[in-house]
Design an enzyme around this catalytic site. Structure first.
Site, PDB file in Angstrom:
ATOM      1  N   SER A  24      -3.034  -8.889   8.261  1.00 19.87           N
ATOM      2  CA  SER A  24      -2.448  -7.413   8.398  1.00 19.87           C
ATOM      3  C   SER A  24      -1.826  -7.307   9.478  1.00 19.87           C
ATOM      4  CB  SER A  24      -3.543  -6.414   8.314  1.00 19.87           C
ATOM      5  OG  SER A  24      -3.172  -5.098   8.602  1.00 19.87           O
ATOM      6  N   ASP A  38       0.926  -1.203   0.017  1.00 17.31           N
ATOM      7  CA  ASP A  38       0.052   0.016   0.072  1.00 17.31           C
ATOM      8  C   ASP A  38       0.819   1.164   0.125  1.00 17.31           C
ATOM      9  OD1 ASP A  38      -2.421  -1.008  -0.234  1.00 17.31           O
ATOM     10  OD2 ASP A  38      -2.952  -1.142   1.932  1.00 17.31           O
ATOM     11  N   ARG A  75       2.675   5.408  16.792  1.00 17.09           N
ATOM     12  CA  ARG A  75       2.545   6.497  16.002  1.00 17.09           C
ATOM     13  C   ARG A  75       2.658   7.719  16.104  1.00 17.09           C
ATOM     14  NH1 ARG A  75       1.952   1.769  13.935  1.00 17.09           N
ATOM     15  NH2 ARG A  75       0.670   1.351  12.038  1.00 17.09           N
ATOM     16  N   ASP A 114      -5.339   3.832  13.231  1.00 19.01           N
ATOM     17  CA  ASP A 114      -3.779   4.635  13.008  1.00 19.01           C
ATOM     18  C   ASP A 114      -4.118   5.734  12.260  1.00 19.01           C
ATOM     19  OD1 ASP A 114      -2.347   2.733  14.254  1.00 19.01           O
ATOM     20  OD2 ASP A 114      -2.380   1.342  12.674  1.00 19.01           O
TER      21      ASP A 114
HETATM   22  N1  ARG Z   1      -6.523  -2.730  16.604  1.00 20.67           N
HETATM   23  C1  ARG Z   1      -5.130  -2.061  17.102  1.00 20.67           C
HETATM   24  C2  ARG Z   1      -4.866  -0.631  17.345  1.00 20.67           C
HETATM   25  O1  ARG Z   1      -6.067   0.099  17.041  1.00 20.67           O
HETATM   26  C3  ARG Z   1      -4.019  -2.681  16.027  1.00 20.67           C
HETATM   27  C4  ARG Z   1      -3.678  -1.914  14.756  1.00 20.67           C
HETATM   28  C5  ARG Z   1      -2.942  -2.359  13.952  1.00 20.67           C
HETATM   29  N2  ARG Z   1      -2.564  -1.457  12.685  1.00 20.67           N
HETATM   30  C6  ARG Z   1      -2.131  -1.856  11.628  1.00 20.67           C
HETATM   31  N3  ARG Z   1      -1.994  -0.834  10.774  1.00 20.67           N
HETATM   32  N4  ARG Z   1      -2.228  -3.255  11.222  1.00 20.67           N
HETATM   33  O2  ARG Z   1      -3.977  -0.123  17.945  1.00 20.67           O
END
Ligand code: ARG
Length: 398
Positions: A174, A14, A94, A123
């Protein structure tokens, strides 16, 4: 309209397509920034891929030490777990990534930052809210959220654009990873009734055959040494992750509430973070005075929510940090973790020079110094209100 953009670049499909897309569709010069937050992998290849995709510049920033010190450490002191379970692996990384994107934007004269998140996740919230806190003048772009390509279309786009696809078959999951743990979503996991297949796990494959004990030394709420050797926090987390993970301990299977209103099924592997959080909380039990401990416990879920919801850079978070920091003054000592196959890790002991456990008060043996006679009057007054209420109930019933 922006001219130069710093893109948070992972090296995956991506964000690689995003490099080209931002150039072709929006006419932007793209600076790809890959942040090393302890996810492992070959960053030289990541850099090459960004350049092959059309980036004018590809930066790799080693954030491991800073991430551990400035982001993971406060969360550990606050025992931060979202919905009581998830140690905020992605949520914590992040803001540090954004910090470096903003710095890169300043250095390279960019007027925008971009990320590769979809519209369904948390995110995007963390990237954009953090950017607005640190650099409100920068535009934030979210190409993946806008372009509406299916995975197959992204692959075709990459092929047309001559972007090298990774030779290994992309995983059906993912995954996001850093030194605080690993997150796994998608594929079969989207059915919350299905048990996760063993192939989703990487950090918690059980291989250990003998029990082991780990002694973790804390100073003011932070782990500073493992089995007597002092280690920087990011290395210590790595060591504990490997040790505890080899017992197959540290897995979380949960359905969680995302900020955008969706419930999602998540698999987490967090052997290091969960073990350190367990040890830290245990040492607090020994060293925190009762009222402080109880008030801190009430604030902890709030703290975790703020991190989860992208409010790392926010006034309430800062104020809570000050409270948490003050609370850690005496959280120094040692915790003994015992790991046993299969899948067990427990606190086996704790000690501290600053502990509030007083043997003379606690013991039932001869050394007892507790003034038993004081209890009589104390208990009578403690129950006086209830006794008075009960007497009225009795009168009313007559
Ligand atoms: N659900 C978790 C969170 O919001 C994991 C997120 C994983 N992020 C990703 N881009 N695969 O912190």
């Amino acid at each position: 309209m922006a001219k130069r953009v710093v893109l948070a670049y992972s090296g995956g499909l991506d964000t690689s397509v995003a490099v080209r897309w931002l150039g072709d569709e929006l006419g932007l010069e793209v600076i790809a920034l890959a942040a090393d937050v302890g996810q492992g992998g070959d960053f030289e290849r990541v850099r090459e891929r960004a350049l092959a995709a059309g980036a004018v510049e590809a930066l790799v920033v080693d954030c491991r030490e800073e991430y551990a010190r400035d982001f993971v450490a406060p969360a550990l002191k606050a025992n931060a777990k979202y919905e009581g379970k998830y140690p905020l692996v992605s949520a914590l990384s992040r803001p540090v990534i954004v910090k470096h994107m903003v710095a890169a934007a300043r250095e390279h004269g960019a007027d925008a930052v971009a990320h590769g998140c979809t519209g369904k996740g948390n995110d995007q919230v963390r990237f954009e809210v953090s950017t607005r806190a640190l650099a409100p003048d920068l535009e934030t772009l979210a190409p993946v959220r806008g372009w509406g390509l299916t995975r197959q279309q992204s692959i075709e786009y990459a092929e047309r654009a001559g972007i090298p696809l990774t030779v290994t078959k992309e995983s059906p999951y993912s995954v996001d990873q850093n030194l605080w743990g690993r997150t796994v979503e998608c594929g079969i996991l989207e059915d919350p009734w299905q048990a996760p297949p063993e192939d989703v796990y990487e950090l918690t494959t059980p291989t250990a055959t003998e029990p082991v004990e780990l002694t973790i030394a804390f100073e003011r709420g932070l782990p500073v040494a493992l089995d007597g050797s002092e280690l920087p926090l990011h290395d210590l987390i790595g060591e504990v992750t490997r040790a505890v993970g080899s017992y197959g301990w540290g897995r979380i299977d949960m359905v969680e509430n995302r900020r955008v209103g969706i419930k999602s099924r998540e698999i987490y592997e967090c052997p290091g973070s969960l073990a350190l959080l367990m040890a830290h909380a245990d040492l607090e039990d020994l060293t925190l005075e009762r009222e402080l401990a109880h008030e801190k416990a009430r604030l902890e879920p709030r703290y975790a929510d703020l991190i989860y919801d992208g409010l790392w850079f926010s006034p309430l978070k800062e104020a809570l940090d000050a409270f948490v920091e003050e609370s850690q003054r005496y959280v120094s000592g040692e915790v003994r973790l015992r790991c046993e196959p299969p899948g067990r890790c427990i606190v086996a002991g704790r000690r501290s020079d600053a502990g509030l456990y007083d043997y003379g008060l606690a013991t039932y043996e001869a050394a007892d110094r507790f003034r038993h006679q004081d209890a009589e009057g104390f208990v009578r007054l403690w129950g006086l209100g209830v006794e008075t209420w009960a007497a009225r109930q009795a009168r009313r019933r007559q």
